[in-house]
Enzyme design. Sequence first.
Site, PDB file in Angstrom:
ATOM      1  N   CYS A  25       0.785  -1.243   0.000  1.00 48.92           N
ATOM      2  CA  CYS A  25       0.000   0.000   0.000  1.00 48.92           C
ATOM      3  C   CYS A  25       0.814   1.288   0.000  1.00 48.92           C
ATOM      4  O   CYS A  25       0.532   2.195  -0.785  1.00 48.92           O
ATOM      5  CB  CYS A  25      -0.916   0.020   1.213  1.00 48.92           C
ATOM      6  SG  CYS A  25      -2.152  -1.254   1.126  1.00 48.92           S
TER       7      CYS A  25
HETATM    8  C1  UDX Z   1      -0.663  -0.238   5.775  1.00 48.71           C
HETATM    9  C2  UDX Z   1      -1.564   0.664   6.657  1.00 48.71           C
HETATM   10  O1  UDX Z   1      -1.128   0.572   8.004  1.00 48.71           O
HETATM   11  C3  UDX Z   1      -3.015   0.253   6.523  1.00 48.71           C
HETATM   12  O2  UDX Z   1      -3.830   1.137   7.264  1.00 48.71           O
HETATM   13  C4  UDX Z   1      -3.402   0.300   5.057  1.00 48.71           C
HETATM   14  O3  UDX Z   1      -4.739  -0.133   4.893  1.00 48.71           O
HETATM   15  C5  UDX Z   1      -2.476  -0.567   4.212  1.00 48.71           C
HETATM   16  O4  UDX Z   1      -1.120  -0.173   4.427  1.00 48.71           O
HETATM   17  P1  UDX Z   1       0.322  -2.688   5.932  1.00 48.71           P
HETATM   18  O5  UDX Z   1       0.911  -2.440   4.587  1.00 48.71           O
HETATM   19  O6  UDX Z   1      -0.344  -3.990   6.157  1.00 48.71           O
HETATM   20  O7  UDX Z   1      -0.757  -1.556   6.269  1.00 48.71           O
HETATM   21  O8  UDX Z   1       1.503  -2.575   6.970  1.00 48.71           O
HETATM   22  P2  UDX Z   1       1.917  -1.676   8.239  1.00 48.71           P
HETATM   23  O9  UDX Z   1       1.775  -2.482   9.454  1.00 48.71           O
HETATM   24  O10 UDX Z   1       1.293  -0.354   8.213  1.00 48.71           O
HETATM   25  O11 UDX Z   1       3.481  -1.551   7.950  1.00 48.71           O
HETATM   26  C6  UDX Z   1       3.965  -1.039   6.730  1.00 48.71           C
HETATM   27  C7  UDX Z   1       5.468  -1.061   6.699  1.00 48.71           C
HETATM   28  O12 UDX Z   1       5.990  -0.064   7.554  1.00 48.71           O
HETATM   29  C8  UDX Z   1       6.111  -2.377   7.141  1.00 48.71           C
HETATM   30  O13 UDX Z   1       7.177  -2.670   6.260  1.00 48.71           O
HETATM   31  C9  UDX Z   1       6.618  -2.088   8.537  1.00 48.71           C
HETATM   32  O14 UDX Z   1       7.748  -2.875   8.862  1.00 48.71           O
HETATM   33  C10 UDX Z   1       6.978  -0.613   8.414  1.00 48.71           C
HETATM   34  N1  UDX Z   1       6.929   0.131   9.682  1.00 48.71           N
HETATM   35  C11 UDX Z   1       5.745   0.275  10.359  1.00 48.71           C
HETATM   36  C12 UDX Z   1       8.067   0.735  10.159  1.00 48.71           C
HETATM   37  O15 UDX Z   1       9.141   0.639   9.550  1.00 48.71           O
HETATM   38  N2  UDX Z   1       7.996   1.474  11.300  1.00 48.71           N
HETATM   39  C13 UDX Z   1       6.836   1.646  11.998  1.00 48.71           C
HETATM   40  O16 UDX Z   1       6.858   2.339  13.019  1.00 48.71           O
HETATM   41  C14 UDX Z   1       5.685   1.019  11.514  1.00 48.71           C
END
Ligand code: UDX
Length: 426
Positions: free
Chosen positions: A266
């Site tokens: 996303c």
């Molecule tokens: C995201 C949004 O959170 C969600 O609301 C939307 O509908 C789709 O995109 P998702 O892609 O499933 O969800 O993953 P998310 O848990 O948000 O993490 C995204 C990425 O960011 C991951 O690679 C995670 O490792 C990274 N991340 C997340 C960080 O590097 N640091 C953080 O503090 C949080």
Amino acid sequence: MKISIVGTGYVGLCTGVGLAVKGHNVTCVDIDKEKVEKINTGKSPIYEPGLGENLARVLKEGRFRATGDIKGAITNSDVTFISVGTPSREDGSIDLKYIKQASRNIGNVLREKQGWHVVVVKSTVIPGTTEGVVKKNLEEASGKKAGKDFGLCMNPEFLREGKALEGFLNPDRVVIGELDKKSGDPVAGLYEGFRAPVMRTGIKTAEMIKYASNALLATKISFINEIGNICKKLGIDTYDVAKGMGMDKRISPQFLQSGLGWGGSCFLKDVAAIVAKGKELGCMAGLLESVIKVNEEQPGVLLKLAEGKAGSVQGKTIAVLGLAFKPDSDDIRESRSIPLIKALRKKGANIVVYDPKAMENMKVFFPDIEYAGSAKEAVGKAEIVLIATGWEEFKDPELYGNKIVIDGRNIFKDGKKLDNYEGLCW
Ligand code: UDX
């Protein structure tokens, strides 16, 4: 309520199973016959905690089924969700071919269908798409008028992979973009059993809420990574900085975990799409462009740290632990391990990788690197270990002995110490 869902990817399947868990009657439609059969035997085509068990339960209880028959599914429902994919084009803008096709197919069925029916866009689409492309295709194919003969809404999904079903059942908020009240009422009715505030608004606003939310989350991560890179040079632990910042309610501690950066299906797609739309409208989205740039550079920062510790990586065996874009997922889309492996290859390193769930998916991308049978095996073969995904099983300090470990996910933040350890931003 009787619901049909067109498209059974992550969003479609989790929405379908989630609504069936809440007592609704759901039919999921997909053109992929194999997928339909698999779902109907109670096997989830994706790995998502809780999804398999709940799918089996709602199938058994007769509130859920999958089918290839779009006509039957729509005719026998009151509300149809569109949850097909919206892939990126080369320039970052979104490709609406599946949205158009689904709208036309639904319109063809609505032509014959009696009674009030509401079409709800759940796929993430650029503001203006539902009232432009979707409405137009539905009206042309059905010969009917939105608002008069059928209802139209946009109900964005905020679910996170790895917590998709739980997130669907316990959302922070529900946003319903409605063409008019008559369109929005049945959709609001669907969420009556949820303990979440429901915001009813215009369709374009709902579309933008989704983009702006993802853009801000990605911004928070790139922001803390930029701060983190500076902290590292200053000998400061970014996680302490984030903790101090997060105590301010206006900032919140969430999405301030610095490291290798964000991946997943996303964030990049959505941030790139809003940048592309902004450009088309003559608005430069410099901040969001930088958010992407910082994210792209983070694997290189990790590699530099490895070189700082071990000299050149050329000819050395490097283990990459974690291939999924985040733990509890087998999804490798936009995973930061991909640019990391590419950069290592370019520098002539021998690469051995391990991931508890995502190795089969990664083999399609990189068939010619070594896939170890366990984390222990990968570490055993390597001179340097790079941690790219924060899987629980990588948190055992015993695994590493005195190997050089560069941690991209701060998995030892609970105080466990390794002999030869370096954190990315701490
Ligand atoms: C995201 C949004 O959170 C969600 O609301 C939307 O509908 C789709 O995109 P998702 O892609 O499933 O969800 O993953 P998310 O848990 O948000 O993490 C995204 C990425 O960011 C991951 O690679 C995670 O490792 C990274 N991340 C997340 C960080 O590097 N640091 C953080 O503090 C949080």
